[in-house]
Design a protein around this motif. Structure first.
Motif, PDB file in Angstrom:
ATOM      1  N   ARG A 278       0.842  -1.191   0.000  1.00 28.78           N
ATOM      2  CA  ARG A 278       0.000   0.000   0.000  1.00 28.78           C
ATOM      3  C   ARG A 278       0.884   1.250   0.000  1.00 28.78           C
ATOM      4  NH1 ARG A 278      -3.592  -0.768   5.260  1.00 28.78           N
ATOM      5  NH2 ARG A 278      -1.429  -0.819   6.070  1.00 28.78           N
ATOM      6  N   VAL A 297      -2.757   5.828   5.076  1.00 30.09           N
ATOM      7  CA  VAL A 297      -2.777   5.050   3.838  1.00 30.09           C
ATOM      8  C   VAL A 297      -3.498   5.828   2.737  1.00 30.09           C
ATOM      9  CG1 VAL A 297      -3.458   2.874   2.763  1.00 30.09           C
ATOM     10  CG2 VAL A 297      -2.787   2.910   5.184  1.00 30.09           C
ATOM     11  N   ARG A 300      -4.476   1.428  -2.002  1.00 25.27           N
ATOM     12  CA  ARG A 300      -4.376  -0.011  -1.772  1.00 25.27           C
ATOM     13  C   ARG A 300      -3.320  -0.607  -2.715  1.00 25.27           C
ATOM     14  NH1 ARG A 300      -9.862   1.167  -2.203  1.00 25.27           N
ATOM     15  NH2 ARG A 300     -11.034   1.008  -0.246  1.00 25.27           N
TER      16      ARG A 300
END
Length: 565
Positions: A278, A297, A300
Motif C-alpha cells: 500500500r 494510507v 491499496r
C-alpha cells in the motif's frame, strides 16, 4: 449600532494611544453603581499604566456628550450614569430603522465563504448526532450571511465504498424504492455479505469498475446514491437545513492535482510502500509527534484510492474555488483525521480548511453508538418532537383552529430541538431533555417564540400602526425599560463576536436574555395602559424593537417566530 461609540470616541480623543477596540463597555454589576461600566484592563495594558490609575484619569479628564449624566470610578472600572431616556430613544430608533438588518455589522462585505458540513453515508439515515452538525453548519451559514459574507454551502456526497456496491447489487432491477426500503435492503445486503464471501466480492468488483470509470457502473451508483441523498435531505429539510452544492466523492478518484502532493511527500522522505504494497505516508517525517495516527494510507495494493486520498483531492478542489474563508464542520472524533490531512497538505504548501468541531449529543446511557444499538434516528426524533409539541400546543392554544395549531406545533418542535442544541457551545456535549426543551416558560426556543407572540398580541390589541418616529414627549427610564433597551443595543456586538468565534451559542443566549427582560418589562410597565399616550407609544416602539431583535436572532438559529400561540 454601537451604543457606546460616542463614549469611546471621547476617551480616544482625550487620551492618545487608545482605540475604540481597547474600551470594552459592560453592564454595571448593579444599577446602583451606574447604567454601564467601562473595563480598563485592556487599555491600561496598552498604555502600560495601572487600571485604577487609567480609570481615574478618564473620569477626571474626559468630557462626554449629553447622554452622560455622571461618571464615577470603582477600582479599574469607570461607571457611567446616562440620561436613560435619550439613550433608550436612540436605541429604539436604531432598531426600528434597521429592521431585519438590525444586528448585522456588515463585516463580511466583499468576502466569500465556502462551508462544508454534514456528509452522511448514503446507506444511513441521519442520526441525531449528525443532525447537530447540520443544524450548527446551517446556523453558522445564516450568521455569516447576516454579516454580508457571500456563503456557498457544500455537501460532500460519499458515492464510493463497498457499501454502495452492495446497495447497487440489491437494488438492481427494483423500481420505485423508497429511502426507508433502501435502508432495509442495505441491512439485509450487509448481513448477506458477512455470510457469503462471493456476494461480498461482487460488491468490491462493482467498486473496482466504478473506480476504473465504467460508465454503466457509475450510472448505477449515481442512481442509488441520489435516491438515498434525496431521502436524507428530506429529513434535514424538516429542520430548515439546505445546501447549495453537492460534491461527489467519485469525482476525485484519480486527480492529477495530487501528483504534486505525492512528489512533495517523496522529497521529504514521508512516502513509502508498506509490506502490504500500500502507498502510505509516514506523518512523523512532516511534523506528527505521536505514534497514534502516524501512518496514513493513500492507496491499496491494487492501485485503488483510499478515502483519505480522495479527501485530499476534494480539499484542493475546494481551495481552487477562490473563497476567502474555507470552513468544514466535523465531529470531534474526526479531529485526528483532519490534523493528518492538514499535515499532508502543509507539506505540499497548501493551507488546510478551518475545521470547526462539535461534540456529542448524549443519551442517558452515554454517547450514541451504532455498534451498541443506541443510535437515535433524526427522523424518529423529529416525529417524537412533533407529537409532543402537538400535545403542548393543543393545551396552550385551545382557541386556535386545528390547522393553525398543526403549523404552530411543527414550528415549536423545530424551535425546541434547534435551540436546545445550538445554545450549547459546539465543543461541549448536549443532553436533550424533552420536558424542559418544549416548555413555554423555561430557557427554551418555544419560550422565545412565545415572547414574540405576546408582543404581537399587544400590537393586535392596540389595533393601529406603530409609528417609527421617536416619541419626544416620553422617556423610557425605568429599570425594566432601560435593561431591555440596553440588551437590544448589545445585539450587533453579539453577532460580530459569534461570527468571529464561529459559535452560534451567544446568539441563543442573547435571545433568551432579551425574552426574559421583555417579560420583566411586560409585568413592570403597562403598555396599552400607560399613564400617557406618549408613554404608551414609546413602550409600543420598544415592543416592536424587541420583536425585531428576537426575530432576527431566531432566524440566525433557523427558528421561525410565531404570530400567535
Amino acid at each position: 449600532m454601537n451604543l457606546f461609540e460616542p463614549l469611546a470616541a471621547c476617551i480616544c480623543e482625550a487620551i492618545p494611544g487608545l482605540a475604540p477596540a481597547d474600551l470594552p463597555f459592560v453592564p454595571a454589576p448593579n444599577l446602583e453603581l451606574g447604567d454601564v461600566a467601562l473595563r480598563t484592563f485592556e487599555a491600561a495594558r496598552k498604555l502600560k499604566v495601572a487600571p485604577p490609575q487609567l480609570a481615574a484619569r478618564i473620569a477626571r479628564e474626559v468630557s462626554f456628550g449629553p447622554e452622560v449624566a455622571s461618571v464615577a470610578t470603582a477600582g479599574p472600572y469607570v461607571n457611567f450614569r446616562l440620561h436613560r431616556g435619550l439613550v433608550a430613544r436612540r436605541v429604539v430608533a436604531g432598531v426600528l430603522g434597521e429592521g431585519r438588518r438590525f444586528g448585522s455589522n456588515g463585516t463580511g462585505a466583499g468576502k466569500r465563504v465556502l462551508i462544508e458540513h454534514t456528509s452522511i453515508n448514503p446507506n444511513a439515515s441521519p442520526h441525531l448526532g449528525r443532525g447537530r452538525c447540520a443544524m450548527f453548519g446551517d446556523s453558522l451559514t445564516r450568521l455569516l450571511r447576516f454579516e454580508d459574507y457571500d456563503v456557498e454551502v457544500h455537501y460532500y456526497v460519499n458515492d464510493m465504498g463497498r457499501q454502495i456496491g452492495l446497495l447497487v447489487l440489491v437494488c438492481e432491477g427494483r423500481e420505485d424504492l423508497t429511502f426507508d426500503q433502501i435502508l432495509e435492503l442495505y441491512v439485509q445486503a450487509n448481513a448477506r455479505a458477512e455470510a457469503d464471501p462471493a456476494f461480498a466480492r461482487e460488491g468490491y468488483e462493482l467498486l473496482a469498475r466504478m473506480e476504473e470509470g465504467d460508465s454503466e457502473t457509475r450510472a448505477k451508483f449515481r442512481s442509488v446514491v441520489d435516491l438515498c441523498l434525496k431521502g436524507q435531505l428530506a429529513v434535514l429539510a424538516r429542520l430548515n437545513v439546505a445546501y447549495d452544492v453537492f460534491d461527489y466523492e467519485s469525482k476525485y478518484v484519480k486527480d492529477a492535482r495530487l501528483d504534486a502532493v505525492l512528489d512533495a511527500l517523496r522529497e521529504k522522505g514521508a512516502l513509502f510502500t508498506d509490506e502490504e504494497q500500500r502507498l502510505v505516508v509516514d506523518l512523523s517525517k512532516i511534523g506528527h509527534t505521536q505514534e497514534e495516527g502516524r501512518y496514513f494510507v493513500l492507496m491499496r495494493a491494487n492501485g485503488s484510492s483510499m478515502y483519505g486520498y480522495r479527501d485530499l483531492a476534494y480539499t484542493l478542489d475546494k481551495r481552487e474555488r477562490g473563497a476567502d474563508i474555507n470552513l468544514m464542520v466535523l465531529g470531534e472524533d474526526h479531529k485526528l483525521y483532519a490534523q493528518q490531512l492538514a499535515l499532508i497538505l502543509g507539506a505540499a504548501g497548501h493551507p488546510a480548511p478551518e475545521a470547526i468541531y462539535y461534540a456529542y449529543i448524549l443519551l442517558t446511557e452515554g454517547k450514541m453508538s451504532t455498534r451498541q444499538g443506541k443510535v437515535v434516528l433524526l427522523s424518529e426524533f423529529l416525529d417524537e418532537a412533533a407529537r409532543r409539541s402537538a400535545e403542548c400546543v393543543a393545551k396552550q392554544c385551545a382557541d386556535i383552529p386545528a390547522e393553525e395549531q398543526s403549523e404552530i406545533a411543527r414550528k415549536v418542535a423545530v424551535a425546541a430541538i434547534r435551540f436546545a442544541i445550538l445554545r450549547v457551545n459546539p465543543n461541549k456535549n448536549v443532553i436533550f431533555d424533552w420536558e424542559s426543551s418544549l416548555s413555554f416558560s423555561g430557557d427554551t426556543g418555544p419560550y422565545i417564540q412565545y415572547s414574540c407572540a405576546r408582543i404581537n398580541s399587544i400590537l393586535r390589541k392596540h389595533g393601529q400602526e406603530v409609528e417609527s418616529a421617536p416619541v419626544e414627549d416620553a422617556s423610557l427610564e425605568t429599570d425594566a425599560e432601560w435593561a431591555l433597551a440596553l440588551k437590544l443595543a448589545s445585539f450587533p456586538a453579539v453577532v460580530r463576536n459569534a461570527a468571529e468565534q464561529r459559535n452560534c451559542a451567544p446568539i441563543a443566549q442573547f435571545a433568551l436574555d432579551a425574552a426574559r427582560l421583555f417579560t420583566a418589562f411586560y409585568h413592570a410597565c403597562p403598555v396599552l395602559g400607560a399613564e400617557t399616550d406618549a408613554l404608551r407609544d414609546a413602550r409600543l416602539q420598544l415592543c416592536v424593537a424587541t420583536r425585531t431583535a428576537l426575530e432576527n436572532a431566531l432566524n440566525l438559529l433557523g427558528i421561525e417566530a410565531l404570530e400567535r400561540m
